[in-house]
Design a protein around this motif. Structure first.
Motif, PDB file in Angstrom:
ATOM      1  N   GLU A 133     -53.553  87.483  31.727  1.00 22.41           N
ATOM      2  CA  GLU A 133     -54.084  86.164  31.952  1.00 22.41           C
ATOM      3  C   GLU A 133     -54.882  85.804  30.586  1.00 22.41           C
ATOM      4  OE1 GLU A 133     -57.617  87.017  34.751  1.00 22.41           O
ATOM      5  OE2 GLU A 133     -56.626  88.442  36.645  1.00 22.41           O
ATOM      6  N   LYS A 134     -54.423  86.756  29.446  1.00 18.41           N
ATOM      7  CA  LYS A 134     -55.494  86.369  28.085  1.00 18.41           C
ATOM      8  C   LYS A 134     -54.685  85.455  28.054  1.00 18.41           C
ATOM      9  CE  LYS A 134     -55.705  88.340  24.056  1.00 18.41           C
ATOM     10  NZ  LYS A 134     -55.478  87.357  22.617  1.00 18.41           N
ATOM     11  N   ILE A 135     -53.331  86.074  27.593  1.00 18.06           N
ATOM     12  CA  ILE A 135     -52.069  84.791  27.285  1.00 18.06           C
ATOM     13  C   ILE A 135     -52.905  83.697  28.401  1.00 18.06           C
ATOM     14  CG2 ILE A 135     -49.398  83.948  27.328  1.00 18.06           C
ATOM     15  CD1 ILE A 135     -50.934  86.212  25.406  1.00 18.06           C
ATOM     16  N   ILE A 136     -52.225  83.261  29.506  1.00 20.39           N
ATOM     17  CA  ILE A 136     -52.415  82.049  30.412  1.00 20.39           C
ATOM     18  C   ILE A 136     -53.731  81.305  29.852  1.00 20.39           C
ATOM     19  CG2 ILE A 136     -53.678  80.698  32.574  1.00 20.39           C
ATOM     20  CD1 ILE A 136     -51.867  83.122  33.297  1.00 20.39           C
ATOM     21  N   PHE A 137     -54.863  82.161  29.713  1.00 25.21           N
ATOM     22  CA  PHE A 137     -56.066  81.632  29.282  1.00 25.21           C
ATOM     23  C   PHE A 137     -56.126  81.362  27.541  1.00 25.21           C
ATOM     24  CE2 PHE A 137     -60.297  81.953  25.977  1.00 25.21           C
ATOM     25  CZ  PHE A 137     -61.044  81.149  27.052  1.00 25.21           C
ATOM     26  N   ASP A 138     -55.393  81.801  26.544  1.00 26.65           N
ATOM     27  CA  ASP A 138     -55.252  81.561  25.571  1.00 26.65           C
ATOM     28  C   ASP A 138     -54.242  80.231  25.251  1.00 26.65           C
ATOM     29  OD1 ASP A 138     -56.727  83.281  24.548  1.00 26.65           O
ATOM     30  OD2 ASP A 138     -55.321  84.397  23.531  1.00 26.65           O
ATOM     31  N   ARG A 168     -51.599  81.156  39.636  1.00 25.89           N
ATOM     32  CA  ARG A 168     -52.099  80.334  40.269  1.00 25.89           C
ATOM     33  C   ARG A 168     -53.440  78.594  39.946  1.00 25.89           C
ATOM     34  NH1 ARG A 168     -51.284  76.439  44.602  1.00 25.89           N
ATOM     35  NH2 ARG A 168     -49.393  74.762  43.920  1.00 25.89           N
ATOM     36  N   ASN A 169     -54.045  79.758  40.372  1.00 29.94           N
ATOM     37  CA  ASN A 169     -55.549  79.506  40.625  1.00 29.94           C
ATOM     38  C   ASN A 169     -56.354  79.412  39.276  1.00 29.94           C
ATOM     39  OD1 ASN A 169     -56.076  79.502  43.229  1.00 29.94           O
ATOM     40  ND2 ASN A 169     -56.572  81.188  43.509  1.00 29.94           N
ATOM     41  N   LEU A 170     -55.708  80.035  38.243  1.00 28.67           N
ATOM     42  CA  LEU A 170     -56.086  80.157  36.615  1.00 28.67           C
ATOM     43  C   LEU A 170     -55.631  78.970  36.185  1.00 28.67           C
ATOM     44  CD1 LEU A 170     -56.453  83.904  35.788  1.00 28.67           C
ATOM     45  CD2 LEU A 170     -58.076  82.522  36.350  1.00 28.67           C
ATOM     46  N   GLY A 171     -54.696  77.725  36.394  1.00 34.94           N
ATOM     47  CA  GLY A 171     -54.176  76.763  35.805  1.00 34.94           C
ATOM     48  C   GLY A 171     -52.648  77.146  35.459  1.00 34.94           C
ATOM     49  N   CYS A 172     -52.215  78.468  35.838  1.00 34.88           N
ATOM     50  CA  CYS A 172     -50.401  78.768  35.762  1.00 34.88           C
ATOM     51  C   CYS A 172     -49.319  78.008  37.079  1.00 34.88           C
ATOM     52  CB  CYS A 172     -50.781  80.749  35.401  1.00 34.88           C
ATOM     53  SG  CYS A 172     -49.102  80.476  35.109  1.00 34.88           S
ATOM     54  N   LEU A 173     -48.416  77.230  36.381  1.00 31.13           N
ATOM     55  CA  LEU A 173     -47.836  76.774  37.558  1.00 31.13           C
ATOM     56  C   LEU A 173     -47.156  78.182  37.889  1.00 31.13           C
ATOM     57  CD1 LEU A 173     -47.166  72.725  36.126  1.00 31.13           C
ATOM     58  CD2 LEU A 173     -49.029  73.563  37.943  1.00 31.13           C
ATOM     59  N   LEU A 174     -46.524  77.543  39.008  1.00 37.00           N
ATOM     60  CA  LEU A 174     -45.167  78.764  39.965  1.00 37.00           C
ATOM     61  C   LEU A 174     -43.389  77.888  39.419  1.00 37.00           C
ATOM     62  CD1 LEU A 174     -47.511  80.581  41.973  1.00 37.00           C
ATOM     63  CD2 LEU A 174     -46.669  81.040  39.579  1.00 37.00           C
ATOM     64  N   GLN A 175     -42.861  78.660  39.374  1.00 33.50           N
ATOM     65  CA  GLN A 175     -41.952  78.004  38.956  1.00 33.50           C
ATOM     66  C   GLN A 175     -40.875  79.287  39.571  1.00 33.50           C
ATOM     67  OE1 GLN A 175     -38.506  79.318  36.543  1.00 33.50           O
ATOM     68  NE2 GLN A 175     -37.405  79.126  38.271  1.00 33.50           N
ATOM     69  N   LEU A 176     -40.158  78.634  40.822  1.00 31.36           N
ATOM     70  CA  LEU A 176     -39.020  79.645  41.475  1.00 31.36           C
ATOM     71  C   LEU A 176     -37.714  79.637  41.597  1.00 31.36           C
ATOM     72  CD1 LEU A 176     -39.914  81.140  45.218  1.00 31.36           C
ATOM     73  CD2 LEU A 176     -37.882  80.057  45.416  1.00 31.36           C
ATOM     74  N   ASN A 177     -37.002  80.804  40.840  1.00 29.53           N
ATOM     75  CA  ASN A 177     -35.488  80.698  41.519  1.00 29.53           C
ATOM     76  C   ASN A 177     -34.506  80.159  42.416  1.00 29.53           C
ATOM     77  OD1 ASN A 177     -36.082  81.497  38.786  1.00 29.53           O
ATOM     78  ND2 ASN A 177     -34.822  82.920  38.813  1.00 29.53           N
TER      79      ASN A 177
END
Length: 247
Positions: A133-138, A168-177
């Motif tokens: 979560e820190k990395i997503i925020f940073d 995802r709600n924190l703003g991180c898109l999700l990529q599926l294989n």
């Protein structure tokens, strides 16, 4: 040369995907393509499956693949000078979320990113990073847009898709294989992949192709089942975000 023994596809190809924004086709810098000839051969086979544009995302993992902008760009130039210009979108990286990446972010040196400052990140498959979560925020604070690669493959999220949805709600898109939907990585990964699609949580899809075995598995899968219907509840953004060439 036409392979008369190749299984005939029963279902449509991957043209609906158009852009492959996660692949390991750059020659000799991670666990993907081993040489330029290998890179070009894999690229040609993926184009034969209907994919039209490619972004190359080698691992950046200090302990195994300590790639930098320079090593990635050098490998990219090899393929860019040999492949069709229309197929070559650009290069980025798949960053391992670890202490090294955290320190790299603190330097505020430019990262290897996809168009519009999208940055692909991953974790160990066995244990969630305490700093995710820190990395997503940073990343967001520095103007980047994080994408979590293959959330369906993290065993600590099996049975906990609410945690994936939280990221995802924190703003991180999700990529599926792609191959997860065929069960290539395991039955649990297949189950989670399909559940994420049913919930409409998947934003992007990638081949994550490293070698010929991955392509053969996709080819075999296309003789059995069409993947597109799984994404009908998702708003896939492959073309929307990455249809333009960026290098």
């Amino acid at each position: 040369m036409l392979n008369i023994f190749r299984a005939k596809r029963q279902f449509q190809d991957l043209e609906w995907m158009h852009v492959d924004m996660h692949s390991h086709l750059l020659p000799g810098i991670d666990d993907g393509a081993s040489s330029l000839d290998d890179s070009l051969h894999l690229l040609e086979q993926l184009q034969d499956l209907g994919l039209r544009k490619f972004f190359f995302t080698p691992h950046v993992f200090r302990e195994m693949y300590p790639n930098t902008q320079d090593t990635i760009q050098e490998a990219f130039q090899q393929i860019a000078s040999s492949a069709s210009a229309d197929a070559v979108g650009g290069f980025a990286a798949e960053y391992m979320v670890d202490n090294y990446f955290d320190r790299l972010l603190q330097t505020q040196k430019p990262l290897a990113y996809l168009p519009d400052h999208h940055v692909l990140i991953e974790m160990s498959y066995m244990q969630e990073s305490a700093m995710i979560e820190k990395i997503i925020f940073d990343l967001q604070m520095q103007g980047y847009k994080p994408i979590l690669a293959h959330p369906e493959r993290y065993v600590f999220y099996h049975g906990k898709t609410d945690r994936i949805e939280h990221l995802r709600n924190l703003g991180c898109l999700l990529q599926l294989n792609l191959l997860s939907l065929y069960g290539y990585y395991g039955s649990k990964e297949k189950q989670v992949a399909r559940l994420l699609c049913e919930k409409g949580l998947i934003d992007l899809v990638g081949s994550d192709v490293h070698h010929r075995r991955h392509i053969k598995a996709i080819e075999h899968g296309l003789t059995k089942e069409d993947l597109w219907p799984y994404f009908k509840r998702c708003r896939l953004k492959n073309q929307e975000l990455f249809s333009e060439t960026y290098a």
